[in-house]
Design a protein around this motif. Structure first.
Motif, PDB file in Angstrom:
ATOM      1  N   THR A 187       0.811  -1.220   0.000  1.00 44.12           N
ATOM      2  CA  THR A 187       0.000   0.000   0.000  1.00 44.12           C
ATOM      3  C   THR A 187       0.842   1.267   0.000  1.00 44.12           C
ATOM      4  OG1 THR A 187      -0.106  -0.104   2.417  1.00 44.12           O
ATOM      5  CG2 THR A 187      -1.921  -1.124   1.187  1.00 44.12           C
ATOM      6  N   GLN A 188       2.169   1.128   0.015  1.00 44.65           N
ATOM      7  CA  GLN A 188       3.040   2.308   0.088  1.00 44.65           C
ATOM      8  C   GLN A 188       4.208   2.167  -0.884  1.00 44.65           C
ATOM      9  OE1 GLN A 188       3.946   3.833   4.033  1.00 44.65           O
ATOM     10  NE2 GLN A 188       2.328   2.595   4.945  1.00 44.65           N
ATOM     11  N   VAL A 189       3.896   1.981  -2.149  1.00 49.77           N
ATOM     12  CA  VAL A 189       4.918   1.780  -3.170  1.00 49.77           C
ATOM     13  C   VAL A 189       5.375   3.122  -3.722  1.00 49.77           C
ATOM     14  CG1 VAL A 189       5.417   0.791  -5.435  1.00 49.77           C
ATOM     15  CG2 VAL A 189       3.988  -0.468  -3.795  1.00 49.77           C
ATOM     16  N   ASN A 190       6.682   3.321  -3.760  1.00 49.59           N
ATOM     17  CA  ASN A 190       7.278   4.473  -4.438  1.00 49.59           C
ATOM     18  C   ASN A 190       7.620   4.029  -5.855  1.00 49.59           C
ATOM     19  OD1 ASN A 190       8.949   6.461  -5.501  1.00 49.59           O
ATOM     20  ND2 ASN A 190      10.048   6.825  -3.583  1.00 49.59           N
ATOM     21  N   GLU A 191       6.860   4.493  -6.830  1.00 46.47           N
ATOM     22  CA  GLU A 191       7.008   4.001  -8.197  1.00 46.47           C
ATOM     23  C   GLU A 191       8.371   4.314  -8.798  1.00 46.47           C
ATOM     24  OE1 GLU A 191       5.154   2.034  -9.752  1.00 46.47           O
ATOM     25  OE2 GLU A 191       3.298   2.055  -8.591  1.00 46.47           O
ATOM     26  N   ASN A 192       9.058   5.307  -8.273  1.00 46.41           N
ATOM     27  CA  ASN A 192      10.354   5.697  -8.837  1.00 46.41           C
ATOM     28  C   ASN A 192      11.539   5.036  -8.143  1.00 46.41           C
ATOM     29  OD1 ASN A 192       9.191   7.536 -10.732  1.00 46.41           O
ATOM     30  ND2 ASN A 192       8.915   9.018  -9.063  1.00 46.41           N
ATOM     31  N   TYR A 193      11.283   4.363  -7.042  1.00 49.27           N
ATOM     32  CA  TYR A 193      12.373   3.775  -6.271  1.00 49.27           C
ATOM     33  C   TYR A 193      12.803   2.448  -6.890  1.00 49.27           C
ATOM     34  CZ  TYR A 193      15.156   2.644  -2.146  1.00 49.27           C
ATOM     35  OH  TYR A 193      16.195   2.353  -1.303  1.00 49.27           O
ATOM     36  N   LEU A 194      14.096   2.192  -6.889  1.00 49.16           N
ATOM     37  CA  LEU A 194      14.644   0.947  -7.424  1.00 49.16           C
ATOM     38  C   LEU A 194      14.890   0.005  -6.253  1.00 49.16           C
ATOM     39  CD1 LEU A 194      17.153   2.495  -9.989  1.00 49.16           C
ATOM     40  CD2 LEU A 194      14.781   1.790 -10.363  1.00 49.16           C
ATOM     41  N   TYR A 195      14.057  -1.016  -6.133  1.00 45.00           N
ATOM     42  CA  TYR A 195      14.050  -1.856  -4.935  1.00 45.00           C
ATOM     43  C   TYR A 195      15.042  -3.011  -4.997  1.00 45.00           C
ATOM     44  CZ  TYR A 195       9.877   0.617  -3.335  1.00 45.00           C
ATOM     45  OH  TYR A 195       9.001   1.581  -2.902  1.00 45.00           O
ATOM     46  N   LEU A 196      14.939  -3.847  -6.017  1.00 42.21           N
ATOM     47  CA  LEU A 196      15.755  -5.055  -6.117  1.00 42.21           C
ATOM     48  C   LEU A 196      15.943  -5.412  -7.583  1.00 42.21           C
ATOM     49  CD1 LEU A 196      14.141  -7.441  -3.444  1.00 42.21           C
ATOM     50  CD2 LEU A 196      16.398  -6.387  -3.285  1.00 42.21           C
ATOM     51  N   PRO A 197      16.958  -6.215  -7.906  1.00 49.00           N
ATOM     52  CA  PRO A 197      17.080  -6.725  -9.277  1.00 49.00           C
ATOM     53  C   PRO A 197      16.163  -7.932  -9.488  1.00 49.00           C
ATOM     54  CG  PRO A 197      19.201  -6.740  -8.108  1.00 49.00           C
ATOM     55  CD  PRO A 197      18.125  -6.577  -7.086  1.00 49.00           C
ATOM     56  N   TYR A 198      15.537  -7.991 -10.645  1.00 52.59           N
ATOM     57  CA  TYR A 198      14.907  -9.236 -11.073  1.00 52.59           C
ATOM     58  C   TYR A 198      15.893  -9.872 -12.045  1.00 52.59           C
ATOM     59  CZ  TYR A 198      11.183 -12.585 -11.679  1.00 52.59           C
ATOM     60  OH  TYR A 198      10.438 -13.745 -11.647  1.00 52.59           O
ATOM     61  N   ALA A 199      16.661 -10.821 -11.540  1.00 59.57           N
ATOM     62  CA  ALA A 199      17.794 -11.374 -12.289  1.00 59.57           C
ATOM     63  C   ALA A 199      17.311 -12.406 -13.298  1.00 59.57           C
ATOM     64  CB  ALA A 199      18.795 -12.000 -11.324  1.00 59.57           C
ATOM     65  N   LEU A 200      17.641 -12.186 -14.561  1.00 63.63           N
ATOM     66  CA  LEU A 200      17.190 -13.058 -15.645  1.00 63.63           C
ATOM     67  C   LEU A 200      18.323 -13.821 -16.311  1.00 63.63           C
ATOM     68  CD1 LEU A 200      14.684 -10.585 -17.349  1.00 63.63           C
ATOM     69  CD2 LEU A 200      14.116 -12.519 -15.875  1.00 63.63           C
ATOM     70  N   THR A 201      19.560 -13.485 -15.973  1.00 69.46           N
ATOM     71  CA  THR A 201      20.705 -14.116 -16.625  1.00 69.46           C
ATOM     72  C   THR A 201      21.775 -14.438 -15.595  1.00 69.46           C
ATOM     73  OG1 THR A 201      21.738 -11.965 -17.058  1.00 69.46           O
ATOM     74  CG2 THR A 201      20.318 -12.873 -18.794  1.00 69.46           C
ATOM     75  N   VAL A 202      22.716 -15.279 -16.003  1.00 66.56           N
ATOM     76  CA  VAL A 202      23.918 -15.529 -15.215  1.00 66.56           C
ATOM     77  C   VAL A 202      25.019 -14.690 -15.834  1.00 66.56           C
ATOM     78  CG1 VAL A 202      25.582 -17.247 -14.437  1.00 66.56           C
ATOM     79  CG2 VAL A 202      23.187 -17.882 -14.719  1.00 66.56           C
ATOM     80  N   GLN A 203      25.601 -13.796 -15.062  1.00 66.24           N
ATOM     81  CA  GLN A 203      26.588 -12.884 -15.619  1.00 66.24           C
ATOM     82  C   GLN A 203      27.492 -12.356 -14.523  1.00 66.24           C
ATOM     83  OE1 GLN A 203      23.450 -10.137 -16.996  1.00 66.24           O
ATOM     84  NE2 GLN A 203      24.297  -8.597 -15.609  1.00 66.24           N
TER      85      GLN A 203
END
Length: 464
Positions: free
Chosen positions: A163-179
């Motif tokens: 209920t308290q999302v900051n749309e501009n804040y970068l929270y975590l990576p959604y990791a899709l690759t091994v790199q």
């Protein structure tokens, strides 16, 4: 842009990009090169099994995500001194030294599992006729669902209150690759969009080939172990959980109904609510009747949870007596009084030395049918909600309590507490609902309590 630095890079170095893939093996003596591993169907099977084995670090009974940190953070264990690591969790002092170290390791372990899933996905997509089409879809569906599951637990801890999302804040990576390169952090919308995309893909793949689904001709080598794999119904249950978190109640309700109403080829229900008869068979986690997904155990530090004499995980008898009605079958899932306290008994008969009443299956439940019933009770109109809730209460040995719009949230929040005590779920319920005062707490709770700060070793010098 804030990026994962030490933890995920270290995981990639150790897991995905080293010359030896012993991280995928079940026994150290079976170490083989990654190139050789993915030349056979058995290699893919072992790699997938390795992902589940890694989950035991955090999801064993004594792990951070089950009886440990998350339950302390929900104020479920009694602490009689205002000092020590346990108390730091209770007051949500996430920068206390041992707390920060434990949560840092949790963070690393979760992204380590994700690195494994990404490595496996890359090999599934690159393989050339090593897997049949059915095997390919089954393995890929499982891995996508598992990647979504781990990412969701990460965002439930380190992400915002819904209920308290900051749309501009970068929270975590959604990791899709091994790199080796740093993975960029995502804002909440992009993170959850990718998570839902993984679940949608997993659902479509598994619906066609999962042997757990009635009518599917493809038969895997997994046999009866589907409840400890990210199977089709586990994905549906996770969809319900995720959409409820997002506030998408109609979608949450739709998926919860799909699980509840699923039938076998004979027309019988795939899942049923556990009853006293399950407990009489020593199935204290209701594996046979309710489990959609869980972690299979071979061993764990059973001295921590097996005999009821561990002060680390206990609650006062007075509080538990007040919480559970005497007829409630769940009140049996506690050891007899140790002084003025009781300790949880859900996992006690999985201990290595319990030879008299051993559990029929050694598994920690991570998604159960009862959660689907509570989602229906929370999201449906009152007529359907009361029908589902009455059925749920009857299975627990209790009489009907009528839900109204005025009392529904409070009653169901208490039901979550009773139902999932010792399963690591209550902190997320409080966070999702924005609960100001947790049960048995003497302090108000807010954003600083519900949103974990990034581990100290992970903090970037670049501001968000």
């Amino acid at each position: 842009m804030k990026k994962i630095r030490n933890l995920l890079v270290l995981s990639c170095v150790l897991l995905g990009l080293s010359g030896c893939s012993d991280w995928l093996t079940i026994q150290p003596e079976t170490q083989i090169t990654e190139e050789d591993m993915f030349k056979t169907q058995g290699g893919f099977y072992d790699a997938l099994t390795g992902c589940y084995v890694l989950m035991r670090n955090n999801y064993s009974p004594d792990g951070v995500m089950v009886l440990g940190a998350t339950e302390y953070m929900a104020n479920l264990w009694y602490t009689n001194v205002q000092s020590g690591t346990s108390y730091e969790y209770v007051i949500h002092n996430y920068r206390a030294d041992l707390v920060d170290k434990t949560l840092s390791q949790l963070f690393l372990n979760q992204y380590e599992i994700i690195a494994n899933t990404n490595n496996l996905l890359e090999h599934i997509d690159a393989q050339d006729n090593v897997l049949s089409s059915g095997e390919r879809d089954l393995y890929k569906g499982e891995v996508l669902g598992l990647r979504a599951f781990i990412h969701f637990d990460l965002i439930r801890l380190w992400g915002p209150m819904p209920t308290q999302v900051n749309e501009n804040y970068l929270y975590l990576p959604y990791a899709l690759t091994v790199q080796l390169e740093n993975h960029p952090y995502s804002n909440y919308r992009n993170y959850m969009t990718q998570l839902c995309a993984d679940l949608d893909s997993a659902e479509l793949l598994l619906q066609r080939v999962d042997p757990a689904v009635a009518g599917n001709a493809y038969q895997s080598t997994y046999g009866s172990y589907r409840k400890n794999r990210m199977n089709y119904y586990a994905v549906l249950g996770l969809q319900a959980r995720v959409h409820l978190w997002l506030g998408e109640r109609e979608e949450a309700l739709r998926y919860a109904r799909l699980v509840r109403d699923a039938v076998n080829e004979s027309g019988s229900k795939v899942f049923s609510l556990g009853t006293q008869s399950d407990l009489n068979r020593y199935d204290r986690v209701l594996y046979s009747s309710e489990q959609l997904f869980g972690v299979s155990l071979e061993e764990f530090a059973d001295n921590l949870v097996a005999d009821g004499n561990t002060p680390s995980f206990s609650q006062t008898t007075a509080r538990l007596t007040d919480l559970f009605p005497s007829r409630d079958i769940r009140s049996q899932l506690w050891y007899a009084a140790r002084g003025d306290n009781r300790s949880p008994n859900k996992y006690g008969n999985m201990a290595s030395y319990d030879t008299e009443t051993p559990a029929p299956n050694f598994s920690v439940p991570l998604i159960r049918l009862s959660e689907m019933y509570l989602i229906i009770a929370e999201c449906a109109d009152l007529t359907e909600a009361n029908t589902a809730y009455t059925e749920f209460l009857a299975a627990r040995g209790l009489e009907t309590t009528e839900l109204t719009e005025a009392n529904r949230e409070g009653i169901l929040q208490l039901e979550y507490l009773k139902e999932f005590y010792g399963e690591g779920q209550m902190f997320y319920v409080y966070k999702r609902l924005g609960t100001v005062t947790m049960r048995w707490s003497e302090r108000a709770n807010g954003v600083d309590d519900y949103v974990l700060p990034l581990p100290s070793r992970e903090l970037s010098t670049t501001e968000n």
